[in-house]
Design a protein around this motif. Structure first.
Motif, PDB file in Angstrom:
ATOM      1  N   HIS A 144       0.827  -1.212   0.000  1.00 43.06           N
ATOM      2  CA  HIS A 144       0.000   0.000   0.000  1.00 43.06           C
ATOM      3  C   HIS A 144       0.860   1.260   0.000  1.00 43.06           C
ATOM      4  CE1 HIS A 144      -3.394   2.615   0.742  1.00 43.06           C
ATOM      5  NE2 HIS A 144      -2.761   3.104   1.797  1.00 43.06           N
ATOM      6  N   GLY A 171       2.940   1.400  -3.400  1.00 38.71           N
ATOM      7  CA  GLY A 171       2.154   1.386  -4.623  1.00 38.71           C
ATOM      8  C   GLY A 171       2.676   0.381  -5.623  1.00 38.71           C
ATOM      9  N   CYS A 200       3.175  -3.238  -7.314  1.00 40.79           N
ATOM     10  CA  CYS A 200       2.436  -4.486  -7.449  1.00 40.79           C
ATOM     11  C   CYS A 200       3.331  -5.581  -8.023  1.00 40.79           C
ATOM     12  CB  CYS A 200       1.181  -4.297  -8.287  1.00 40.79           C
ATOM     13  SG  CYS A 200       1.496  -3.710  -9.939  1.00 40.79           S
TER      14      CYS A 200
END
Length: 53
Positions: free
Chosen positions: A45, A48, A50
């Motif tokens: 989180h 950011g 992934c």
């Protein structure tokens, strides 16, 4: 809130493995798996990221 729910789901995913191995899950082990899920979720989180190049 979502990270906490996901961490619980992460814990529940690993729980059947303990049952199949006939290993009694210890509270500290369960807490460790939950915290790993929580930390990974928080890191994802905050950064950011992934994991895609």
């Amino acid at each position: 809130m979502a990270i906490g729910v996901t961490s619980v789901a992460f814990l529940l995913i690993y729980f059947p493995g303990w049952v199949q191995l006939a290993a009694m899950p210890v509270a500290t082990t369960m807490a460790s798996v939950f915290l790993i899920g929580l930390v990974c979720g928080l890191l994802r989180h905050r950064t950011g990221s992934c994991g895609q190049p």
